[in-house]
Every structure is written in C-alpha cells, then in structure tokens.
Enzyme design. Sequence first.
Site, PDB file in Angstrom:
ATOM      1  N   ARG A 133       0.814  -1.219   0.000  1.00 14.40           N
ATOM      2  CA  ARG A 133       0.000   0.000   0.000  1.00 14.40           C
ATOM      3  C   ARG A 133       0.849   1.272   0.000  1.00 14.40           C
ATOM      4  O   ARG A 133       0.392   2.331  -0.421  1.00 14.40           O
ATOM      5  CB  ARG A 133      -1.012  -0.040   1.146  1.00 14.40           C
ATOM      6  CG  ARG A 133      -2.082  -1.123   0.934  1.00 14.40           C
ATOM      7  CD  ARG A 133      -3.102  -1.153   2.051  1.00 14.40           C
ATOM      8  NE  ARG A 133      -2.550  -1.554   3.328  1.00 14.40           N
ATOM      9  CZ  ARG A 133      -2.360  -2.810   3.732  1.00 14.40           C
ATOM     10  NH1 ARG A 133      -2.681  -3.809   2.945  1.00 14.40           N
ATOM     11  NH2 ARG A 133      -1.858  -3.071   4.923  1.00 14.40           N
ATOM     12  N   GLU A 141       2.706  -5.408  13.297  1.00  9.85           N
ATOM     13  CA  GLU A 141       1.619  -5.598  14.257  1.00  9.85           C
ATOM     14  C   GLU A 141       1.122  -7.045  14.200  1.00  9.85           C
ATOM     15  O   GLU A 141       0.664  -7.574  15.186  1.00  9.85           O
ATOM     16  CB  GLU A 141       0.471  -4.621  13.934  1.00  9.85           C
ATOM     17  CG  GLU A 141      -0.468  -4.447  15.098  1.00  9.85           C
ATOM     18  CD  GLU A 141      -1.731  -3.668  14.752  1.00  9.85           C
ATOM     19  OE1 GLU A 141      -1.877  -3.204  13.610  1.00  9.85           O
ATOM     20  OE2 GLU A 141      -2.577  -3.558  15.653  1.00  9.85           O
TER      21      GLU A 141
HETATM   22  P1  AMP Z   1       4.070  -1.991  11.790  1.00 10.82           P
HETATM   23  O1  AMP Z   1       5.353  -2.547  11.254  1.00 10.82           O
HETATM   24  O2  AMP Z   1       3.563  -2.724  12.986  1.00 10.82           O
HETATM   25  O3  AMP Z   1       4.150  -0.495  12.000  1.00 10.82           O
HETATM   26  O4  AMP Z   1       2.960  -2.262  10.686  1.00 10.82           O
HETATM   27  C1  AMP Z   1       2.858  -1.457   9.573  1.00 10.82           C
HETATM   28  C2  AMP Z   1       2.574  -2.238   8.345  1.00 10.82           C
HETATM   29  O5  AMP Z   1       1.561  -3.195   8.532  1.00 10.82           O
HETATM   30  C3  AMP Z   1       2.076  -1.314   7.268  1.00 10.82           C
HETATM   31  O6  AMP Z   1       2.660  -1.710   6.035  1.00 10.82           O
HETATM   32  C4  AMP Z   1       0.578  -1.484   7.265  1.00 10.82           C
HETATM   33  O7  AMP Z   1       0.101  -1.539   5.948  1.00 10.82           O
HETATM   34  C5  AMP Z   1       0.325  -2.788   7.990  1.00 10.82           C
HETATM   35  N1  AMP Z   1      -0.608  -2.656   9.124  1.00 10.82           N
HETATM   36  C6  AMP Z   1      -0.297  -2.859  10.435  1.00 10.82           C
HETATM   37  N2  AMP Z   1      -1.370  -2.719  11.220  1.00 10.82           N
HETATM   38  C7  AMP Z   1      -2.401  -2.414  10.391  1.00 10.82           C
HETATM   39  C8  AMP Z   1      -3.793  -2.133  10.605  1.00 10.82           C
HETATM   40  N3  AMP Z   1      -4.354  -2.152  11.823  1.00 10.82           N
HETATM   41  N4  AMP Z   1      -4.557  -1.854   9.513  1.00 10.82           N
HETATM   42  C9  AMP Z   1      -4.001  -1.833   8.284  1.00 10.82           C
HETATM   43  N5  AMP Z   1      -2.716  -2.087   8.026  1.00 10.82           N
HETATM   44  C10 AMP Z   1      -1.911  -2.372   9.056  1.00 10.82           C
END
Ligand code: AMP
Length: 175
Positions: free
Chosen positions: A63, A100
């Site tokens: 995305r 996440e």
């Molecule tokens: P993080 O590494 O935990 O900051 O996660 C970020 C990545 O995971 C990004 O590329 C987001 O597209 C995806 N992502 C994580 N949590 C979500 C969420 N609640 N909704 C949509 N995309 C998420």
Amino acid sequence: MHKGIEYAKALIRNVPDFPTPGILFKDITPMLADARALHIVLDAIAEDFIGQPVDAVVGIEARGFIFGGALAARLNAGFVPARKPGKLPTHADKVSYTTEYSTTELEIHKGSFKPGAQVLIVDDVLATGGTAKAAADLVRMQGAKVVGYAFVIELAFLEGRKKLTDARIESVITY
Ligand code: AMP
C-alpha cells in the site's frame, strides 16, 4: 481537524479480526476509490514536506506504493520500492522485522540511492513501527539519509514513533 481530512477519514473502513484475530484492520480502499479523498490525503502529505529537499521516496509494499509513487511525482523525487522477499529481480539488501501481525523481510535493490541522498519513507499505516524502521535500516545500509517518514494513518496507541527516532514523522490521520 481540517474538514477535508475529516472527509477522507470517514472513508476509512474498520475490518475486525483481519488478517488475524484481534487486529482492527484499517481498510483504505474506499478512501482510495474517492477522487476527492485521495487528492486531499496526497496534498496533506506533500504540504508537510514543502521546503524539505527529497531526492527519493521509498514506498513500502504494497500500500506504500500507491502513496509513494504519487508523492514522488509531486515532490519531483525518484521512487524506490521496498519489497517483500523474493520479488526484486536482482541483487538486494535485506532486513528482517516484525509488524503488528507478522514477521517478515523487506528488500531494496542494491545501489538504489546516490551517496548521501535525502530519503522520505512512505507507508499507509504506522502501527508498531517495525516495517518503517526496516525500510530506514535499508536506506542507511546504502549510504543514504532518512529525512522523514510519512503515513496516511498512525495508530498512536502502538507507539511506533518510538522506533523512528532519526527523522520527522508526519501522519495525516491519527487514532
Ligand atoms: P508496523 O510494522 O507494525 O508499523 O505495521 C505497519 C505495516 O503493517 C504497514 O505496512 C501497514 O500496511 C500494515 N498494518 C499494520 N497494522 C495495520 C492495521 N491495523 N490496519 C491496516 N494495516 C496495518
């Protein structure tokens, strides 16, 4: 909040338990499909970085590509994709990281940046910050400098900012 941003925010759909139980997924597809909302979000990010020289925008698969490409065009910068493992056709640098809801790897083609290039990292969501930090590690590994991070959505309660201490962080919509 600016009324345009309110308009865009209203088009983000919450999907419970996707992709795994307990995750409230922020689905941006209704926002992307709306011409006004897409324009508002891109303008908001571009505006945040007026006056900041940017040589390259790194978009994070998948995305982050949508916003990263459009922003690179607006900022007169190049675009460099940070991809999931095995997608890039030739030699790449790689780092492992946790998000996440998963553990995975990110890759950038070797030699993607001029020495000392100023780089803006772009993704749709900042959650725990693992993904953006992995992208930043790859940028630094290649001798370039991270000058900013831009996100459409920041899930502030996950404190992803704490992992990104080297440059300014701008998000359009915060939860
Ligand atoms: P993080 O590494 O935990 O900051 O996660 C970020 C990545 O995971 C990004 O590329 C987001 O597209 C995806 N992502 C994580 N949590 C979500 C969420 N609640 N909704 C949509 N995309 C998420």
